[in-house]
Design an enzyme around this catalytic site. Structure first.
Site, PDB file in Angstrom:
ATOM      1  N   SER A 140       1.229 -15.020  -2.584  1.00  0.00           N
ATOM      2  CA  SER A 140       1.357 -14.480  -3.945  1.00  0.00           C
ATOM      3  C   SER A 140       2.492 -15.205  -4.646  1.00  0.00           C
ATOM      4  O   SER A 140       3.451 -15.651  -3.997  1.00  0.00           O
ATOM      5  CB  SER A 140       1.673 -12.979  -3.867  1.00  0.00           C
ATOM      6  OG  SER A 140       2.149 -12.509  -5.104  1.00  0.00           O
ATOM      7  N   TYR A 176       7.299  -6.474  -0.559  1.00  0.00           N
ATOM      8  CA  TYR A 176       6.104  -7.296  -0.807  1.00  0.00           C
ATOM      9  C   TYR A 176       6.500  -8.760  -0.994  1.00  0.00           C
ATOM     10  O   TYR A 176       5.921  -9.660  -0.375  1.00  0.00           O
ATOM     11  CB  TYR A 176       5.383  -6.766  -2.049  1.00  0.00           C
ATOM     12  CG  TYR A 176       4.056  -7.437  -2.307  1.00  0.00           C
ATOM     13  CD1 TYR A 176       2.914  -7.074  -1.595  1.00  0.00           C
ATOM     14  CD2 TYR A 176       3.938  -8.447  -3.265  1.00  0.00           C
ATOM     15  CE1 TYR A 176       1.694  -7.703  -1.826  1.00  0.00           C
ATOM     16  CE2 TYR A 176       2.723  -9.074  -3.500  1.00  0.00           C
ATOM     17  CZ  TYR A 176       1.604  -8.698  -2.787  1.00  0.00           C
ATOM     18  OH  TYR A 176       0.404  -9.327  -3.009  1.00  0.00           O
ATOM     19  N   GLY A 208      -9.441  -8.196   5.987  1.00  0.00           N
ATOM     20  CA  GLY A 208      -9.444  -7.425   4.737  1.00  0.00           C
ATOM     21  C   GLY A 208     -10.610  -7.808   3.850  1.00  0.00           C
ATOM     22  O   GLY A 208     -10.452  -8.018   2.655  1.00  0.00           O
ATOM     23  N   ILE A 257     -10.420  -9.238  -3.222  1.00  0.00           N
ATOM     24  CA  ILE A 257     -10.491 -10.698  -3.087  1.00  0.00           C
ATOM     25  C   ILE A 257     -11.167 -11.098  -1.773  1.00  0.00           C
ATOM     26  O   ILE A 257     -11.960 -12.048  -1.733  1.00  0.00           O
ATOM     27  CB  ILE A 257      -9.058 -11.283  -3.175  1.00  0.00           C
ATOM     28  CG1 ILE A 257      -8.466 -11.020  -4.573  1.00  0.00           C
ATOM     29  CG2 ILE A 257      -9.050 -12.773  -2.872  1.00  0.00           C
ATOM     30  CD1 ILE A 257      -6.950 -11.193  -4.664  1.00  0.00           C
ATOM     31  N   GLY A 258     -10.881 -10.354  -0.707  1.00  0.00           N
ATOM     32  CA  GLY A 258     -11.460 -10.681   0.605  1.00  0.00           C
ATOM     33  C   GLY A 258     -12.973 -10.540   0.614  1.00  0.00           C
ATOM     34  O   GLY A 258     -13.688 -11.375   1.178  1.00  0.00           O
TER      35      GLY A 258
END
Ligand SMILES: NC(=O)c1ccc[n+]([C@@H]2O[C@H](COP(=O)([O-])OP(=O)(O)OC[C@H]3O[C@@H](n4cnc5c(N)ncnc54)[C@H](OP(=O)(O)O)[C@@H]3O)[C@@H](O)[C@H]2O)c1
Length: 296
Positions: free
Chosen positions: A151, A178, A22, A27-28
């Site tokens: 997370s 999630y 990703g 962020i990746g």
């Protein structure tokens, strides 16, 4: 990523091979840029060729580092995870750092061709399978590192191993799925670190914080609200700092089985330290991904 960049941050990652999933946005992409500036050789695993090529060009230009390779895979699908791991292992004798960064949150229920709810498939089963398939290469490259982007949402997750696709407390999709996927990822990180003791391969996970990325654009009816709140969130560059730190810093050499927040090891949720649950989840995941039981 249009800003000009200070070049050469000590080249501390010179000669290190880093695979990041990703890596074409958010962020990746910033993690890739940060590590490219340190001289790492990058392998970016992305699903969209055009976006991946654009990201590769931008990172190479901004970092002054052309050692960037692309591998394409839709990590929703286990056969794609297997294919991309096979392609990597066939062409790379070493892997110094694996960053399992790709993530998503689906607002409607759907199962992959492997019969897995989609948020769980991308956020947990793909990292589980990819890491296991790259483990021999990581071990052969020790000291090496696995970095899992989790997370703080994992704290509200609840796992029912009798039915991994559902959660009677939190619902099947959206934040319930999630949180469940990120709890599974933290449990996996802790269990992986235990199983890797003595191998020279470390495994840690992290919370990047609330970060302004396109992940918030897929929040169903709440999308406008989240888009508004995301204006006050950290930049992706800032959100990538803990991933970059765990991938590169000598300060965390040998540190394993930790959950980091703003580069500091913190206690993750109580549920994430349940060793019985972690072992059962591992066994179930091996069955659901077709991995042989005695791999580690
Ligand atoms: N942003 C936050 O506030 C926050 C907070 C806590 C944790 N995180 C975690 O941080 C990580 C990065 O997310 P982000 O915020 O940077 O969001 P993002 O900009 O949407 O990036 C997610 C990346 O994952 C890739 N991806 C998603 N599904 C994929 C699939 N099926 N196959 C291959 N790649 C796939 C995306 O590819 P495409 O570009 O093709 O979609 C993209 O490159 C995720 O694990 C996320 O859960 C983010």
């Amino acid at each position: 990523m249009t800003r000009t960049v200070p070049m050469n941050l000590g080249q501390v990652m010179e000669g290190k091979v880093v695979l990041i999933t990703g890596a074409d946005s958010g962020i990746g992409k910033e993690t890739a840029l940060g590590l490219a500036r340190m001289g790492a050789s990058l392998v970016l695993v992305c699903r969209d060729r055009k976006k991946a090529e654009t990201a590769k060009e931008e990172i190479a230009k901004a970092a002054g580092n052309a050692s960037i390779e692309l591998l394409l895979a839709d990590l929703l699908v286990q056969r794609e995870v297997r294919r991309v791991a096979g392609e990597f292992n066939a062409t790379h004798p070493r892997l110094d750092v694996l960053v399992n960064n790709a993530g998503a949150g689906f607002m409607s229920y759907g199962e992959t061709e492997d019969g897995i709810e989609r948020t769980m498939a991308v956020n947990y089963f793909a990292p589980f399978l990819l890491t296991n398939l790259l483990l021999e290469t990581l071990k052969n490259s020790a000291p090496s590192r696995v970095v899992n982007v989790a997370s703080s949402e994992h704290s509200s997750g609840h796992l029912d191993l009798e039915n991994i696709n559902k959660d009677s407390r939190m619902g099947t999709v959206g934040s319930g799925a999630y949180a469940r996927s990120k709890l599974a990822l933290v449990l996996f990180t802790h269990e992986l670190a235990r199983r890797l003791q003595g191998t020279g391969v470390t495994a840690n996970c992290l919370n990047p914080g609330a970060v302004r990325t396109k992940i918030w654009n897929n929040s169903g009816a709440l999308t406008p609200l989240f888009r508004f709140f995301s204006l006050f969130m950290a930049s992706a560059e800032k959100g990538a700092q803990t991933s970059i730190y765990l991938a590169s810093s000598p300060e965390v050499k040998g540190v394993s089985g930790e959950y980091f927040d703003k580069k500091i090891p913190k206690r993750s949720s109580e549920a994430s330290y349940d060793e019985t649950m972690a072992r059962r989840l591992w066994d179930l995941s091996e069955r659901m991904t077709g991995l042989v039981a005695a791999r580690l």
